[in-house]
Motif scaffolding. Structure first.
Motif, PDB file in Angstrom:
ATOM      1  N   GLY A 111      64.872  44.000  31.615  1.00  0.00           N
ATOM      2  CA  GLY A 111      64.390  42.805  32.295  1.00  0.00           C
ATOM      3  C   GLY A 111      63.252  42.168  31.525  1.00  0.00           C
ATOM      4  N   SER A 112      62.556  41.263  32.177  1.00  0.00           N
ATOM      5  CA  SER A 112      61.448  40.557  31.538  1.00  0.00           C
ATOM      6  C   SER A 112      60.242  41.483  31.398  1.00  0.00           C
ATOM      7  CB  SER A 112      61.069  39.323  32.355  1.00  0.00           C
ATOM      8  OG  SER A 112      60.720  39.697  33.684  1.00  0.00           O
ATOM      9  N   THR A 113      59.366  41.136  30.480  1.00  0.00           N
ATOM     10  CA  THR A 113      58.178  41.946  30.196  1.00  0.00           C
ATOM     11  C   THR A 113      57.012  41.508  31.080  1.00  0.00           C
ATOM     12  OG1 THR A 113      58.856  42.255  27.898  1.00  0.00           O
ATOM     13  CG2 THR A 113      56.526  42.632  28.417  1.00  0.00           C
ATOM     14  N   GLN A 114      56.401  42.473  31.724  1.00  0.00           N
ATOM     15  CA  GLN A 114      55.149  42.217  32.440  1.00  0.00           C
ATOM     16  C   GLN A 114      53.989  42.619  31.544  1.00  0.00           C
ATOM     17  OE1 GLN A 114      55.004  43.178  36.878  1.00  0.00           O
ATOM     18  NE2 GLN A 114      56.644  44.513  36.178  1.00  0.00           N
ATOM     19  N   VAL A 115      52.955  41.819  31.521  1.00  0.00           N
ATOM     20  CA  VAL A 115      51.730  42.143  30.795  1.00  0.00           C
ATOM     21  C   VAL A 115      50.620  42.367  31.819  1.00  0.00           C
ATOM     22  CG1 VAL A 115      50.054  41.401  29.078  1.00  0.00           C
ATOM     23  CG2 VAL A 115      52.458  40.734  28.839  1.00  0.00           C
ATOM     24  N   VAL A 116      49.959  43.490  31.738  1.00  0.00           N
ATOM     25  CA  VAL A 116      48.859  43.796  32.653  1.00  0.00           C
ATOM     26  C   VAL A 116      47.652  42.963  32.237  1.00  0.00           C
ATOM     27  CG1 VAL A 116      47.396  45.607  33.606  1.00  0.00           C
ATOM     28  CG2 VAL A 116      49.771  46.126  32.969  1.00  0.00           C
ATOM     29  N   ARG A 117      47.100  42.185  33.189  1.00  0.00           N
ATOM     30  CA  ARG A 117      46.032  41.245  32.853  1.00  0.00           C
ATOM     31  C   ARG A 117      44.817  41.429  33.766  1.00  0.00           C
ATOM     32  NH1 ARG A 117      48.544  37.895  29.272  1.00  0.00           N
ATOM     33  NH2 ARG A 117      50.805  37.539  29.540  1.00  0.00           N
ATOM     34  N   PHE A 118      44.475  42.691  34.047  1.00  0.00           N
ATOM     35  CA  PHE A 118      43.289  42.942  34.854  1.00  0.00           C
ATOM     36  C   PHE A 118      42.042  42.456  34.124  1.00  0.00           C
ATOM     37  CE2 PHE A 118      45.709  46.943  36.389  1.00  0.00           C
ATOM     38  CZ  PHE A 118      46.405  46.193  37.324  1.00  0.00           C
ATOM     39  N   GLU A 119      41.163  41.775  34.844  1.00  0.00           N
ATOM     40  CA  GLU A 119      39.903  41.315  34.277  1.00  0.00           C
ATOM     41  C   GLU A 119      38.839  42.406  34.412  1.00  0.00           C
ATOM     42  OE1 GLU A 119      38.984  37.807  36.436  1.00  0.00           O
ATOM     43  OE2 GLU A 119      40.820  36.746  35.838  1.00  0.00           O
ATOM     44  N   ARG A 120      37.819  42.303  33.556  1.00  0.00           N
ATOM     45  CA  ARG A 120      36.735  43.283  33.609  1.00  0.00           C
ATOM     46  C   ARG A 120      35.394  42.547  33.608  1.00  0.00           C
ATOM     47  NH1 ARG A 120      35.735  48.486  29.528  1.00  0.00           N
ATOM     48  NH2 ARG A 120      34.052  49.440  30.756  1.00  0.00           N
ATOM     49  N   PRO A 121      34.868  42.248  34.794  1.00  0.00           N
ATOM     50  CA  PRO A 121      33.562  41.586  34.865  1.00  0.00           C
ATOM     51  C   PRO A 121      32.476  42.425  34.204  1.00  0.00           C
ATOM     52  CG  PRO A 121      34.682  41.532  36.991  1.00  0.00           C
ATOM     53  CD  PRO A 121      35.456  42.465  36.126  1.00  0.00           C
ATOM     54  N   LEU A 122      31.461  41.767  33.727  1.00  0.00           N
ATOM     55  CA  LEU A 122      30.352  42.452  33.067  1.00  0.00           C
ATOM     56  C   LEU A 122      29.735  43.472  34.019  1.00  0.00           C
ATOM     57  CD1 LEU A 122      28.571  42.521  30.502  1.00  0.00           C
ATOM     58  CD2 LEU A 122      27.055  40.875  31.643  1.00  0.00           C
ATOM     59  N   GLY A 123      29.620  44.695  33.549  1.00  0.00           N
ATOM     60  CA  GLY A 123      29.052  45.772  34.352  1.00  0.00           C
ATOM     61  C   GLY A 123      30.076  46.612  35.075  1.00  0.00           C
ATOM     62  N   ASP A 124      31.315  46.125  35.191  1.00  0.00           N
ATOM     63  CA  ASP A 124      32.373  46.906  35.838  1.00  0.00           C
ATOM     64  C   ASP A 124      32.933  47.955  34.878  1.00  0.00           C
ATOM     65  OD1 ASP A 124      32.105  45.368  38.075  1.00  0.00           O
ATOM     66  OD2 ASP A 124      34.202  44.724  38.165  1.00  0.00           O
ATOM     67  N   ASN A 125      33.433  49.037  35.447  1.00  0.00           N
ATOM     68  CA  ASN A 125      34.164  50.013  34.653  1.00  0.00           C
ATOM     69  C   ASN A 125      35.571  49.488  34.370  1.00  0.00           C
ATOM     70  OD1 ASN A 125      32.313  52.373  34.397  1.00  0.00           O
ATOM     71  ND2 ASN A 125      32.394  52.299  36.637  1.00  0.00           N
ATOM     72  N   GLU A 126      36.265  50.126  33.420  1.00  0.00           N
ATOM     73  CA  GLU A 126      37.589  49.660  33.043  1.00  0.00           C
ATOM     74  C   GLU A 126      38.549  49.781  34.223  1.00  0.00           C
ATOM     75  OE1 GLU A 126      40.899  50.231  29.492  1.00  0.00           O
ATOM     76  OE2 GLU A 126      39.669  51.944  30.084  1.00  0.00           O
TER      77      GLU A 126
END
Length: 633
Positions: A111-126
């Motif tokens: 099927g189609s490819t999903q790309v994980v696009r979680f953001e990481r605000p400054l100071g947040d852990n991964e």
């Protein structure tokens, strides 16, 4: 079989279903069996070679134990994917996810490819999503011991919180209700009924007892109910303000929570829910009481930083001890070379139509068993031939193949040996469930700014971990049990099984996300609207995996038949009557199907059998039903 049914209805339809396996003492007493997993002796496999197919937790455990115990075995792992771990999958920003368009084991179209696009605000852990296993029960001592040995830190996974929400289509006009209100109002009403009928209940349980004995036991039962249901000393369940001028019944319970939290204000207890409305809601059909079952009782754990820390630790140990892991190495065929008396494992060389052939004295297969039908040569598995694997082992494989290839439609969808299960991950502002709570306001008397609670949050206790549940097809939402002070968090916005998972897996990715968002809106529209960066996975569509866990209740003709095949496969098999040198590992062949601890147990059993071939693995008299053990019905 929908997840949204009562436990009582499930057991009426499946009277032989059990949550745990049982040993067959009669058979085991007649055979030479192991007393448990046995320690591998140094050099017990000196100058021997092993090929392990699949780098899930079962395959990695097999490799690690062979190497760590200095058995002299040369160990190679062949992994079809570009990563280790199998179903133990943690997704992070930049990762890609490609699922097949159908559940077929071979010749599926990607099927189609999903790309994980979680953001990481400054100071947040991964940020990360555990797309596969997400928790480790404290009873899973072997896995926890490995993590301790490997130096993998763990933290508490919150299975249940009184602040989690429950939503049903029939209850409370479809509005979500805080779990503690459902739990403690129900408990209080039931406790009051028991208190007021204590003498009759005790009398019925103790026919022939004296009146004094019945009275004494009834008094103790009443005393228990006061504590159990938080009743008044006179056996009444009351919530709210005490009756004015009442000296006989001054006590009211606060277990169900508050509409205004005590603190600066004196607090107002939440309105009592009457028993009829609780019964009409059928809230228990959302697996509300799952956290009371043994596997989900506190304390549970998760590795700090993601569940994939498990396989990374194992893989590093295997490499450090001299083992080799070949990624992107899908096995096409397993055969037996009679001249060399070794297995020949044919592996695709990516980018070509050629195969590389590996030879080994022992073969441990950590792939889902149905795949073996297209991998094992006829020489090994032909049920009409006396050559190859033992007759009983071939019969067991054939029964598994049949359960995969001939779907059972009794539950309203094509159910196979490899189960359907889907997950959806979301990223969102943590304030959506942990609350913004304090907001600046201006004191009209002093003209100065002060801190106050938003009017919409006056009675709301923030949610820190746990699971909100619904009878919608998304079934549940997991809140993160880590990094509580971060700005954003990752939710498991859907985790379902069976018919719900099948139906959701048949949808295109975009429609799965829309469905999951609509389910989230049932708890709170603002909450649902705030979900972003979604990623959806249907394990029955994942290449080289094609399911969440094994379903032994679908194998063979009834309970006795599937137990027979399980016990046959668990012993491994030799070639043409030789001692066992081919083994299936993984949770699929354990009494903890669907759990990483089960994968470890199966690996240890196989190694014991290989090292001590004269001792069988103890036979089971019954198998656990994964609908209870994993899905929590």
């Amino acid at each position: 079989m929908s997840n949204n049914q009562s436990r009582a209805d499930f057991f009426k339809k499946n009277p032989s279903a059990k949550a745990w396996s049982e040993l067959n003492y009669a058979v085991n007493q007649q055979k030479k069996v192991t007393p448990g997993t046995l320690k591998l002796q140094k050099d017990c496999f000196k100058n021997k070679t092993a090929i392990i197919i699949g780098s899930g937790v079962g395959g990695l455990t097999t490799a690690y134990e062979l190497l760590a115990n200095e058995t002299g075995m040369e160990v190679t792992i062949l992994e079809a994917q570009n990563r280790t771990g199998g179903r133990c999958l943690t997704l992070r920003t930049g990762d890609t996810l490609v699922q097949d368009k159908d559940r077929e084991l071979i010749n599926s179209t990607p099927g189609s490819t999903q790309v994980v696009r979680f953001e990481r605000p400054l100071g947040d852990n991964e940020p990360y999503l555990n797309a596969g296993p997400g928790r480790i029960p404290s009873s899973h001592k072997r896995l926890l011991q490995y993590l301790k040995t490997f130096g993998v830190d763990v933290e508490v996974y919150v299975m249940d919180s009184g602040s989690n929400l429950i939503q049903t289509s029939q209850g409370f006009s479809g509005q979500a209700v805080v779990g503690r209100r459902l739990d403690h109002n129900t408990r209080g009403h039931i406790a009051e009924m028991v208190y007021k009928n204590a003498n009759d209940l005790i009398s019925g349980l103790n026919p022939g007892s004296t009146a004094d004995d019945i009275s004494s036991l009834a008094d103790k039962l009443k005393d228990l109910m006061v504590s159990f249901g938080d009743l008044s000393p006179y056996g009444n369940y009351n919530v709210g303000v005490s009756p004015v001028g009442s000296d006989s019944n001054p006590f009211t319970s606060d277990r169900a929570g508050f509409s205004v939290l005590p603190g600066v204000a004196s607090g107002i207890t939440a309105e009592q829910l009457d028993l009829n409305s609780l019964l009409d809601s059928e809230f228990w059909k959302t697996n509300f009481y799952q956290s009371q079952d043994f596997l989900w009782q506190p304390t549970l754990f998760q590795p700090v930083g993601g569940m994939d820390q498990v396989q990374h630790a194992f893989a590093q140990q295997v490499a450090a001890l001299g083992g080799t892991v070949h990624l992107n190495s899908p096995v096409q065929k397993i055969d037996w070379n009679e001249q060399d008396q070794q297995f020949e494992i044919h592996v695709s060389i990516l980018g070509t139509d050629k195969c590389k052939v590996y030879k080994a004295d022992y073969c441990f297969s950590n792939v889902a068993m149905p795949f073996l039908e297209n991998i094992l040569s006829d020489r090994l598995q032909d049920t009409d031939s006396e050559k190859g694997f033992s007759k009983s082992f071939k019969e067991g494989l054939a029964a598994v193949y049949h359960a995969q290839n001939n779907p059972n439609d009794e539950d309203g969808f094509p159910n196979r040996f490899l189960s359907c299960t889907t997950k959806v991950g979301w990223q969102a502002e943590r304030s959506l469930w942990q609350g913004s709570a304090i907001t600046p306001s201006r004191d009209e008397n002093s003209g100065e700014e002060c801190n106050d609670v938003k009017s919409s949050e006056i009675g709301v206790v923030p949610i820190f971990g746990g699971i909100s549940r619904t009878d919608n097809q998304i079934v549940q939402i997991w809140y993160p049990s880590n990094d509580y002070h971060d700005q954003k968090g990752i939710l498991t916005g859907c985790y379902n099984y069976s018919k719900n998972a099948y139906n959701m897996g048949e949808l295109p990715i975009d429609e799965r996300l829309v469905t999951a968002r609509d389910g989230a809106k049932l708890f709170n529209n603002e909450f649902g609207q705030g979900l972003e960066n979604g990623v959806a996975i249907a394990w029955q569509h994942m290449p080289y995996i094609k399911g969440g866990w094994a379903q032994w209740h679908l194998v063979g003709d009834g309970v006795k038949d599937n137990v027979k095949h399980f016990n046959q496969l668990m012993q491994g098999t030799g070639i043409d009557g030789s001692e066992p040198n081919f083994f299936v590992v993984g949770d699929q062949l354990s009494s903890l199907t669907g759990w990483q601890e089960g994968a470890i147990a199966a690996a240890l059993n196989a190694l014991s059998r290989a090292a001590y071939p004269d001792l069988e693995i103890p036979h089971l008299a019954s198998l656990p039903d994964t609908r209870i053990m994993v899905e929590g019905v």
